[in-house]
Design a protein around this motif. Structure first.
Motif, PDB file in Angstrom:
ATOM      1  N   GLU A 100       0.832  -1.203   0.000  1.00  0.00           N
ATOM      2  CA  GLU A 100       0.000   0.000   0.000  1.00  0.00           C
ATOM      3  C   GLU A 100       0.873   1.263   0.000  1.00  0.00           C
ATOM      4  OE1 GLU A 100      -3.297   0.141  -0.099  1.00  0.00           O
ATOM      5  OE2 GLU A 100      -3.525  -2.050  -0.083  1.00  0.00           O
ATOM      6  N   PRO A 101       0.399   2.344  -0.624  1.00  0.00           N
ATOM      7  CA  PRO A 101       1.079   3.634  -0.426  1.00  0.00           C
ATOM      8  C   PRO A 101       0.806   4.126   0.997  1.00  0.00           C
ATOM      9  CG  PRO A 101      -0.908   3.931  -1.730  1.00  0.00           C
ATOM     10  CD  PRO A 101      -0.756   2.448  -1.549  1.00  0.00           C
ATOM     11  N   TRP A 102       1.826   4.632   1.661  1.00  0.00           N
ATOM     12  CA  TRP A 102       1.707   5.081   3.053  1.00  0.00           C
ATOM     13  C   TRP A 102       1.744   6.596   3.131  1.00  0.00           C
ATOM     14  CZ3 TRP A 102       3.024   2.378   8.020  1.00  0.00           C
ATOM     15  CH2 TRP A 102       2.820   0.999   7.941  1.00  0.00           C
ATOM     16  N   VAL A 103       1.018   7.134   4.086  1.00  0.00           N
ATOM     17  CA  VAL A 103       1.133   8.544   4.453  1.00  0.00           C
ATOM     18  C   VAL A 103       1.871   8.578   5.789  1.00  0.00           C
ATOM     19  CG1 VAL A 103      -0.088  10.653   5.066  1.00  0.00           C
ATOM     20  CG2 VAL A 103      -0.972   9.187   3.229  1.00  0.00           C
ATOM     21  N   ASP A 104       3.066   9.132   5.777  1.00  0.00           N
ATOM     22  CA  ASP A 104       3.908   9.168   6.980  1.00  0.00           C
ATOM     23  C   ASP A 104       3.638  10.460   7.747  1.00  0.00           C
ATOM     24  OD1 ASP A 104       5.845   8.754   8.860  1.00  0.00           O
ATOM     25  OD2 ASP A 104       7.510   9.382   7.584  1.00  0.00           O
ATOM     26  N   HIS A 105       3.312  10.332   9.032  1.00  0.00           N
ATOM     27  CA  HIS A 105       3.048  11.498   9.868  1.00  0.00           C
ATOM     28  C   HIS A 105       4.249  11.880  10.706  1.00  0.00           C
ATOM     29  CE1 HIS A 105       2.736   8.778  13.340  1.00  0.00           C
ATOM     30  NE2 HIS A 105       2.142   7.963  12.496  1.00  0.00           N
ATOM     31  N   ASP A 106       5.421  11.283  10.424  1.00  0.00           N
ATOM     32  CA  ASP A 106       6.593  11.470  11.280  1.00  0.00           C
ATOM     33  C   ASP A 106       7.845  11.615  10.429  1.00  0.00           C
ATOM     34  OD1 ASP A 106       8.124  11.570  13.668  1.00  0.00           O
ATOM     35  OD2 ASP A 106       8.674   9.483  13.340  1.00  0.00           O
ATOM     36  N   ILE A 107       7.931  12.675   9.679  1.00  0.00           N
ATOM     37  CA  ILE A 107       9.058  12.859   8.775  1.00  0.00           C
ATOM     38  C   ILE A 107      10.371  13.078   9.524  1.00  0.00           C
ATOM     39  CG2 ILE A 107       8.819  15.375   8.567  1.00  0.00           C
ATOM     40  CD1 ILE A 107       9.357  15.035   5.554  1.00  0.00           C
ATOM     41  N   TYR A 108      10.303  13.461  10.821  1.00  0.00           N
ATOM     42  CA  TYR A 108      11.506  13.767  11.578  1.00  0.00           C
ATOM     43  C   TYR A 108      12.011  12.598  12.424  1.00  0.00           C
ATOM     44  CZ  TYR A 108      10.806  18.620  10.266  1.00  0.00           C
ATOM     45  OH  TYR A 108      10.656  19.793   9.560  1.00  0.00           O
ATOM     46  N   ASP A 109      11.480  11.400  12.216  1.00  0.00           N
ATOM     47  CA  ASP A 109      12.017  10.210  12.891  1.00  0.00           C
ATOM     48  C   ASP A 109      11.940  10.324  14.412  1.00  0.00           C
ATOM     49  OD1 ASP A 109      13.200   7.678  12.992  1.00  0.00           O
ATOM     50  OD2 ASP A 109      15.214   8.513  13.238  1.00  0.00           O
ATOM     51  N   SER A 110      10.773  10.628  14.932  1.00  0.00           N
ATOM     52  CA  SER A 110      10.583  10.680  16.375  1.00  0.00           C
ATOM     53  C   SER A 110      10.328   9.272  16.899  1.00  0.00           C
ATOM     54  CB  SER A 110       9.412  11.610  16.707  1.00  0.00           C
ATOM     55  OG  SER A 110       8.193  11.046  16.279  1.00  0.00           O
ATOM     56  N   PRO A 111      10.197   9.092  18.230  1.00  0.00           N
ATOM     57  CA  PRO A 111      10.039   7.745  18.785  1.00  0.00           C
ATOM     58  C   PRO A 111       8.889   6.949  18.174  1.00  0.00           C
ATOM     59  CG  PRO A 111      10.593   9.258  20.537  1.00  0.00           C
ATOM     60  CD  PRO A 111      10.401  10.092  19.308  1.00  0.00           C
ATOM     61  N   ILE A 112       7.724   7.586  17.960  1.00  0.00           N
ATOM     62  CA  ILE A 112       6.605   6.819  17.429  1.00  0.00           C
ATOM     63  C   ILE A 112       6.902   6.346  16.009  1.00  0.00           C
ATOM     64  CG2 ILE A 112       5.360   8.835  16.552  1.00  0.00           C
ATOM     65  CD1 ILE A 112       3.854   5.669  18.160  1.00  0.00           C
ATOM     66  N   GLY A 113       7.611   7.167  15.234  1.00  0.00           N
ATOM     67  CA  GLY A 113       7.980   6.761  13.882  1.00  0.00           C
ATOM     68  C   GLY A 113       8.931   5.580  13.894  1.00  0.00           C
ATOM     69  N   ARG A 114       9.872   5.580  14.840  1.00  0.00           N
ATOM     70  CA  ARG A 114      10.815   4.461  14.928  1.00  0.00           C
ATOM     71  C   ARG A 114      10.105   3.180  15.345  1.00  0.00           C
ATOM     72  NH1 ARG A 114      14.037   8.733  16.970  1.00  0.00           N
ATOM     73  NH2 ARG A 114      13.687   8.148  19.149  1.00  0.00           N
ATOM     74  N   ILE A 115       9.083   3.307  16.205  1.00  0.00           N
ATOM     75  CA  ILE A 115       8.302   2.128  16.599  1.00  0.00           C
ATOM     76  C   ILE A 115       7.603   1.526  15.383  1.00  0.00           C
ATOM     77  CG2 ILE A 115       6.266   1.391  17.905  1.00  0.00           C
ATOM     78  CD1 ILE A 115       7.133   3.436  20.067  1.00  0.00           C
ATOM     79  N   VAL A 116       6.990   2.386  14.561  1.00  0.00           N
ATOM     80  CA  VAL A 116       6.280   1.901  13.375  1.00  0.00           C
ATOM     81  C   VAL A 116       7.257   1.249  12.394  1.00  0.00           C
ATOM     82  CG1 VAL A 116       4.915   2.604  11.367  1.00  0.00           C
ATOM     83  CG2 VAL A 116       4.410   3.573  13.614  1.00  0.00           C
ATOM     84  N   LEU A 117       8.379   1.903  12.133  1.00  0.00           N
ATOM     85  CA  LEU A 117       9.346   1.336  11.188  1.00  0.00           C
ATOM     86  C   LEU A 117       9.919   0.019  11.709  1.00  0.00           C
ATOM     87  CD1 LEU A 117      11.338   4.451   9.901  1.00  0.00           C
ATOM     88  CD2 LEU A 117       9.699   3.044   8.649  1.00  0.00           C
ATOM     89  N   GLY A 118      10.146  -0.073  13.027  1.00  0.00           N
ATOM     90  CA  GLY A 118      10.643  -1.329  13.587  1.00  0.00           C
ATOM     91  C   GLY A 118       9.647  -2.454  13.407  1.00  0.00           C
ATOM     92  N   ALA A 119       8.360  -2.163  13.568  1.00  0.00           N
ATOM     93  CA  ALA A 119       7.332  -3.185  13.372  1.00  0.00           C
ATOM     94  C   ALA A 119       7.258  -3.605  11.912  1.00  0.00           C
ATOM     95  CB  ALA A 119       5.981  -2.647  13.846  1.00  0.00           C
ATOM     96  N   CYS A 120       7.382  -2.643  10.998  1.00  0.00           N
ATOM     97  CA  CYS A 120       7.369  -2.978   9.565  1.00  0.00           C
ATOM     98  C   CYS A 120       8.552  -3.870   9.219  1.00  0.00           C
ATOM     99  CB  CYS A 120       7.389  -1.705   8.721  1.00  0.00           C
ATOM    100  SG  CYS A 120       5.863  -0.740   8.804  1.00  0.00           S
ATOM    101  N   SER A 121       9.708  -3.567   9.776  1.00  0.00           N
ATOM    102  CA  SER A 121      10.882  -4.416   9.534  1.00  0.00           C
ATOM    103  C   SER A 121      10.639  -5.829  10.036  1.00  0.00           C
ATOM    104  CB  SER A 121      12.109  -3.810  10.228  1.00  0.00           C
ATOM    105  OG  SER A 121      12.441  -2.568   9.659  1.00  0.00           O
ATOM    106  N   ALA A 122       9.995  -5.925  11.209  1.00  0.00           N
ATOM    107  CA  ALA A 122       9.681  -7.250  11.746  1.00  0.00           C
ATOM    108  C   ALA A 122       8.716  -7.997  10.842  1.00  0.00           C
ATOM    109  CB  ALA A 122       9.096  -7.120  13.149  1.00  0.00           C
ATOM    110  N   ALA A 123       7.870  -7.250  10.124  1.00  0.00           N
ATOM    111  CA  ALA A 123       6.911  -7.869   9.194  1.00  0.00           C
ATOM    112  C   ALA A 123       7.531  -8.091   7.819  1.00  0.00           C
ATOM    113  CB  ALA A 123       5.667  -6.999   9.073  1.00  0.00           C
ATOM    114  N   GLY A 124       8.802  -7.676   7.668  1.00  0.00           N
ATOM    115  CA  GLY A 124       9.529  -7.996   6.439  1.00  0.00           C
ATOM    116  C   GLY A 124       9.417  -6.996   5.313  1.00  0.00           C
TER     117      GLY A 124
END
Length: 301
Positions: free
Chosen positions: A192-216
Motif C-alpha cells: 500500500e502507499p503510506w502517508v507518513d506522519h513522522d518525517i523527523y524520525d521521532s520515537p513513534i515513527g521508529r516504533i512503526v518502522l521497527g514493526a514494519c521491519s519485523a513484518a519484512g
C-alpha cells in the motif's frame, strides 16, 4: 566574555545580508552595527567580515559562530523572560513538554486541575515530538513515547511514571478492501502507499518502522509530513494508509476507519518524567495524578 546582544546582531546581519539592511531592521544606525561587529570580532579573536569590492562579506567563521550561538541565545532569552516574570510578580508557571496528541487529549484536564490548586498559575505547553522542541523553560513534566518492550529511559532530576501502554491502529479509507475486516495484518499493508506522519524520525515513527521491519518490509511513502491531523486528511482523500496510536485518533474524520494491527501487534508506552523540585512538588503531583486519570481512560494494549 561574549556579549549575547552582539551575537544577536551578528545573526541579524547575516539574515539581512548587509549591515545597512540589518540597521534598518533593528532601528540602529549602520555605525552602531559596525561598532558592535568590531567589538564582537575583538571579543572572539575571529575575522567576521572581509572586504569584497565596495562592500563586505561574512566569513565562514562568522556563519559558524552564528549557528553555534542559536541555542545559547534561545536559552538566554528564556532566562531574561523568567527574570522579567519574577520582577513583575508573575513567576508562577508550570512547564510541560509533550507530543501533539497528549496536548490535545490530556492537557485541557491537566491545566484545569493545576489551576484549581493554584489559580494564578500559567501552564506553558511545548511539543517535544516529532522534533525535540524547546519551550521557554526546563519542563516540570516531560511526557514521552517509548517502545512498549524497550529500555526504560530515565532522566536526571526527574522521577519516571508509566502512564499507559496503548496499541497502534491502521487507519484506512472506508472504501478500502481491508476496511471490511475487524483487524489488519501489518504485512497486508506491504504494497500500500503510506502517508507518513513522522518525517523527523521521532520515537513513534521508529516504533512503526521497527514493526514494519519485523513484518519484512519497508513502507512505500506517497506523502510525508509532521502533523498527524494533516496525515489523516490525506488518507481520507485516498492518498494512502497510515498507522497511528489510538490516542491520536479518538474521533476519525468522515470516510475513515481504524482497525487494530496484528501480526505483529504494535504498541507504545507513554511515560511522564516529573521534575524533582520541592517548590513545585504539589503542582507536579497534581498534574501527574490527572495524567494518570486521563491515561486510565485510554484504550490499553
Amino acid at each position: 566574555m561574549l556579549n549575547p546582544r552582539r551575537l544577536e546582531i551578528l545573526r541579524a546581519v547575516l539574515a539581512a545580508g548587509s549591515i545597512n539592511r540589518a540597521a534598518r531592521n533593528l532601528s540602529y544606525s549602520p555605525a552602531t552595527i559596525s561598532q558592535h561587529m568590531t567589538a564582537l570580532a575583538r571579543e572572539t579573536g575571529l575575522v567576521l567580515f572581509e572586504k569584497q569590492g565596495r562592500g563586505i562579506v561574512a566569513t565562514d567563521a562568522a556563519r559558524d559562530l552564528a549557528d553555534q550561538a542559536q541555542a545559547l541565545l534561545a536559552d538566554f532569552d528564556r532566562l531574561e523572560r523568567a527574570v522579567a516574570d519574577l520582577r513583575d510578580g508573575q513567576g508562577q508557571h508550570l512547564a510541560v513538554a509533550c507530543f501533539a496528541s497528549a496536548a490535545e487529549q490530556w492537557m485541557p484536564a491537566v491545566v484545569l486541575a493545576v489551576r484549581r490548586l493554584q489559580p494564578n498559575l500559567t501552564v506553558e505547553i511545548s511539543l517535544n515530538e516529532p522534533v525535540d522542541g524547546r519551550g521557554r523553560r526546563r519542563p516540570d513534566l516531560d511526557i514521552r513515547t517509548e517502545p512498549a518492550g524497550g529500555t526504560e529511559v530515565r532522566l536526571d532530576g526527574y522521577r519516571r511514571h508509566e502512564l499507559v501502554v496503548e496499541d497502534l491502529v491502521a487507519v484506512l479509507p472506508a472504501t478500502h478492501p481491508l476496511a471490511d475486516g475487524v483487524e489488519v495484518g501489518l504485512g497486508d499493508l506491504r504494497d500500500e502507499p503510506w502517508v507518513d506522519h513522522d518525517i523527523y524520525d521521532s520515537p513513534i515513527g521508529r516504533i512503526v518502522l521497527g514493526a514494519c521491519s519485523a513484518a519484512g518490509f519497508t513502507p512505500r511513502y506517497a506523502a510525508r509530513l509532521d502533523d498527524h491531523r494533516a496525515a489523516l486528511r490525506l488518507v481520507a482523500a485516498g492518498a494512502g494508509v497510515t498507522v497511528l496510536p489510538r490516542l491520536a485518533v479518538p474521533e476519525l474524520v468522515e470516510g475513515l476507519v481504524a482497525r487494530p494491527l496484528v501480526r505483529p501487534t504494535v504498541s507504545r508506552r507513554i511515560v511522564v518524567h516529573a521534575a524533582e523540585d520541592r517548590r513545585r512538588a504539589a503542582l507536579v503531583a497534581c498534574a501527574v495524578e490527572q495524567l494518570r486519570a486521563c491515561a486510565a481512560q485510554a484504550p490499553a494494549a
